[in-house]
Design a protein around this motif. Structure first.
Motif, PDB file in Angstrom:
ATOM      1  N   VAL A  14     -61.406  -5.977 -44.553  1.00 44.04           N
ATOM      2  CA  VAL A  14     -60.490  -7.062 -44.851  1.00 44.04           C
ATOM      3  C   VAL A  14     -61.347  -8.307 -44.956  1.00 44.04           C
ATOM      4  CG1 VAL A  14     -58.574  -8.450 -44.012  1.00 44.04           C
ATOM      5  CG2 VAL A  14     -58.595  -5.978 -43.621  1.00 44.04           C
ATOM      6  N   VAL A  16     -62.020 -12.115 -45.242  1.00 45.39           N
ATOM      7  CA  VAL A  16     -61.359 -13.354 -44.865  1.00 45.39           C
ATOM      8  C   VAL A  16     -61.740 -14.420 -45.881  1.00 45.39           C
ATOM      9  CG1 VAL A  16     -61.187 -15.136 -43.107  1.00 45.39           C
ATOM     10  CG2 VAL A  16     -61.358 -12.738 -42.435  1.00 45.39           C
ATOM     11  N   ARG A  61     -58.618 -11.716 -38.765  1.00 42.41           N
ATOM     12  CA  ARG A  61     -58.353 -10.296 -39.028  1.00 42.41           C
ATOM     13  C   ARG A  61     -57.329  -9.752 -38.038  1.00 42.41           C
ATOM     14  NH1 ARG A  61     -63.810  -9.718 -38.950  1.00 42.41           N
ATOM     15  NH2 ARG A  61     -64.719 -10.176 -40.938  1.00 42.41           N
ATOM     16  N   ARG A  63     -54.932 -11.404 -36.594  1.00 40.78           N
ATOM     17  CA  ARG A  63     -53.616 -11.883 -37.040  1.00 40.78           C
ATOM     18  C   ARG A  63     -53.108 -11.065 -38.214  1.00 40.78           C
ATOM     19  NH1 ARG A  63     -54.914 -18.276 -37.273  1.00 40.78           N
ATOM     20  NH2 ARG A  63     -55.166 -18.601 -35.044  1.00 40.78           N
ATOM     21  N   TRP A  64     -54.027 -10.731 -39.126  1.00 39.73           N
ATOM     22  CA  TRP A  64     -53.655  -9.944 -40.299  1.00 39.73           C
ATOM     23  C   TRP A  64     -53.125  -8.574 -39.864  1.00 39.73           C
ATOM     24  CZ3 TRP A  64     -55.486  -5.308 -42.306  1.00 39.73           C
ATOM     25  CH2 TRP A  64     -55.043  -4.995 -43.599  1.00 39.73           C
ATOM     26  N   SER A  67     -49.733  -8.942 -38.408  1.00 41.91           N
ATOM     27  CA  SER A  67     -48.789  -9.244 -39.484  1.00 41.91           C
ATOM     28  C   SER A  67     -48.428  -7.986 -40.271  1.00 41.91           C
ATOM     29  CB  SER A  67     -49.405 -10.289 -40.418  1.00 41.91           C
ATOM     30  OG  SER A  67     -48.631 -10.445 -41.568  1.00 41.91           O
ATOM     31  N   ARG A  68     -49.412  -7.182 -40.601  1.00 43.43           N
ATOM     32  CA  ARG A  68     -49.159  -5.944 -41.335  1.00 43.43           C
ATOM     33  C   ARG A  68     -48.305  -4.992 -40.508  1.00 43.43           C
ATOM     34  NH1 ARG A  68     -48.070  -5.991 -45.219  1.00 43.43           N
ATOM     35  NH2 ARG A  68     -48.707  -3.939 -45.909  1.00 43.43           N
ATOM     36  N   GLU A  91     -51.396  -0.020 -45.046  1.00 44.06           N
ATOM     37  CA  GLU A  91     -52.576  -0.266 -45.890  1.00 44.06           C
ATOM     38  C   GLU A  91     -53.298   1.054 -46.146  1.00 44.06           C
ATOM     39  OE1 GLU A  91     -53.563  -3.032 -47.385  1.00 44.06           O
ATOM     40  OE2 GLU A  91     -51.887  -4.155 -46.568  1.00 44.06           O
TER      41      GLU A  91
END
Length: 111
Positions: A14, A16, A61, A63-64, A67-68, A91
């Protein structure tokens, strides 16, 4: 050799991307010419961008990942195998190793 996200090239990652300096400049410009009734909202937006601009890539990352998981409807323990499965379903292009590393970052950087 390590890639941008700290993973080997053969692993998924991922990346950033930070545009906070561009957003900050745009908000400052808008604030400079804003009428009094718009200033509080713009000042709050500027403070929010400033608060998040200093976050590390690992924290972003993390947080990502959260969130996902939230978007996928996962509400369980983030350290669980179920969370890992939910992340990979959300994902599908993530390798198992990349998903595990991202999960570890999410655990290491709680909100």
């Amino acid at each position: 050799m390590k890639g941008f996200a700290g993973f080997d090239r053969k692993q998924d990652c991922v990346l950033v991307i930070r545009d906070s300096d561009i957003v900050t400049a745009a908000l400052r410009e808008a604030l400079a010419g804003a009428p009094p009734e718009e200033r509080p909202g713009l000042e709050r937006a500027l403070a929010t961008v400033a608060a998040t601009a200093d976050a590390t890539e690992e924290r972003l990352r993390a947080r990502w990942v959260r969130s996902r998981l939230a978007d996928a409807g996962f509400t369980g323990d983030i350290t669980s195998v179920a969370a890992l499965r939910a992340l990979r379903r959300a994902e599908p292009r993530l390798s198992l190793l990349a998903a595990v590393l991202l999960q570890r970052q999410a655990v290491a950087h709680p909100e």
